[in-house]
Structure formats: structure tokens, C-alpha cells
Design a protein around this motif. Structure first.
Motif, PDB file in Angstrom:
ATOM      1  N   SER A   1       0.570  -0.816  -0.086  1.00  0.00           N
ATOM      2  CA  SER A   1      -0.330  -0.271   0.600  1.00  0.00           C
ATOM      3  C   SER A   1       0.863   1.254   0.315  1.00  0.00           C
ATOM      4  CB  SER A   1      -1.190  -0.438   0.576  1.00  0.00           C
ATOM      5  OG  SER A   1      -0.179   0.130   2.381  1.00  0.00           O
ATOM      6  N   ASP A   2       1.918   1.407   0.758  1.00  0.00           N
ATOM      7  CA  ASP A   2       3.061   2.311   0.713  1.00  0.00           C
ATOM      8  C   ASP A   2       4.131   1.854   0.339  1.00  0.00           C
ATOM      9  OD1 ASP A   2       4.897   3.993   0.854  1.00  0.00           O
ATOM     10  OD2 ASP A   2       3.994   4.478   3.269  1.00  0.00           O
ATOM     11  N   PRO A   3       4.193   1.706  -0.801  1.00  0.00           N
ATOM     12  CA  PRO A   3       5.643   0.722  -1.915  1.00  0.00           C
ATOM     13  C   PRO A   3       7.323   1.387  -1.190  1.00  0.00           C
ATOM     14  CG  PRO A   3       4.438   1.908  -3.053  1.00  0.00           C
ATOM     15  CD  PRO A   3       3.725   2.404  -2.393  1.00  0.00           C
ATOM     16  N   VAL A   4       7.104   2.504  -0.249  1.00  0.00           N
ATOM     17  CA  VAL A   4       8.571   3.034   0.163  1.00  0.00           C
ATOM     18  C   VAL A   4       8.404   2.224   1.475  1.00  0.00           C
ATOM     19  CG1 VAL A   4      10.047   4.708   1.000  1.00  0.00           C
ATOM     20  CG2 VAL A   4       8.904   4.679  -1.391  1.00  0.00           C
ATOM     21  N   GLN A   5       7.516   2.421   1.819  1.00  0.00           N
ATOM     22  CA  GLN A   5       7.882   1.753   3.689  1.00  0.00           C
ATOM     23  C   GLN A   5       7.587  -0.066   3.807  1.00  0.00           C
ATOM     24  OE1 GLN A   5       8.484   3.296   6.654  1.00  0.00           O
ATOM     25  NE2 GLN A   5       8.874   5.160   5.257  1.00  0.00           N
ATOM     26  N   GLY A   6       6.537  -0.025   2.596  1.00  0.00           N
ATOM     27  CA  GLY A   6       6.522  -1.808   2.605  1.00  0.00           C
ATOM     28  C   GLY A   6       7.540  -2.494   2.669  1.00  0.00           C
TER      29      GLY A   6
ATOM     30  N   ASN B   1       2.736  -5.910   6.824  1.00  0.00           N
ATOM     31  CA  ASN B   1       2.247  -6.263   5.575  1.00  0.00           C
ATOM     32  C   ASN B   1       1.052  -6.877   5.083  1.00  0.00           C
ATOM     33  OD1 ASN B   1       4.728  -4.056   4.606  1.00  0.00           O
ATOM     34  ND2 ASN B   1       5.903  -5.426   4.649  1.00  0.00           N
TER      35      ASN B   1
END
Length: 78
Positions: free
Chosen positions: A15-20, A43
Motif C-alpha cells: 500500500s506504501d511502496p517505500v515503507q513496505g 505488510n
């Protein structure tokens, strides 16, 4: 043999590519540094079969369009 990708069955990744990917990368490093330790992430993924959420998260984190991934799984495409 390269199997075609059914684009209708693809689901979104993190859902949040950077944080995931950051969280998954840290979990991978932690798991490799402490063999036998169970490592979890927050995740939530719905991967295509036969992947489970953990292997999907690792794949999204470590693979890109230039990376070849080989598996010994038989293709179930019909």
C-alpha cells in the motif's frame, strides 16, 4: 519457458511502496542475521498463487523488471 502474465489477475503490491519495501528489507536482514528466528512484518498482501504473503513481500522488495527469477514450480496456466 516463459509463461505469459495474466494482467487481469494482478493485484497491487505494498500500500506504501517505500515503507513496505523498507520494512520487508529490514525483516530480511534481521532473519538472515538470526537464523531460526521468526520474523514478521505488518505488510498485508494478497499474492497470486502459489506465493504466500511472505514470499510475495520478499519478491516485491528484492526483484525488479530486470531480475530473472527461476522456480521449479510447474505452470498451472491453461
Amino acid at each position: 519457458m516463459v509463461s505469459p502474465i495474466d494482467l487481469n489477475r494482478l493485484t497491487p503490491g505494498f500500500s506504501d511502496p517505500v515503507q513496505g519495501s523498507r520494512q520487508t528489507f529490514r525483516a530480511i536482514l534481521d532473519a538472515m542475521a538470526h537464523p531460526g528466528r521468526i520474523v514478521t512484518t505488518d505488510n498485508v498482501l494478497t499474492p497470486p498463487r502459489p506465493l504466500n504473503p511472505a514470499s510475495a513481500a520478499v519478491s516485491l522488495t528484492l526483484l525488479d523488471f530486470e531480475t530473472t527469477l527461476w522456480t521449479d514450480l510447474k505452470s498451472n496456466a491453461k
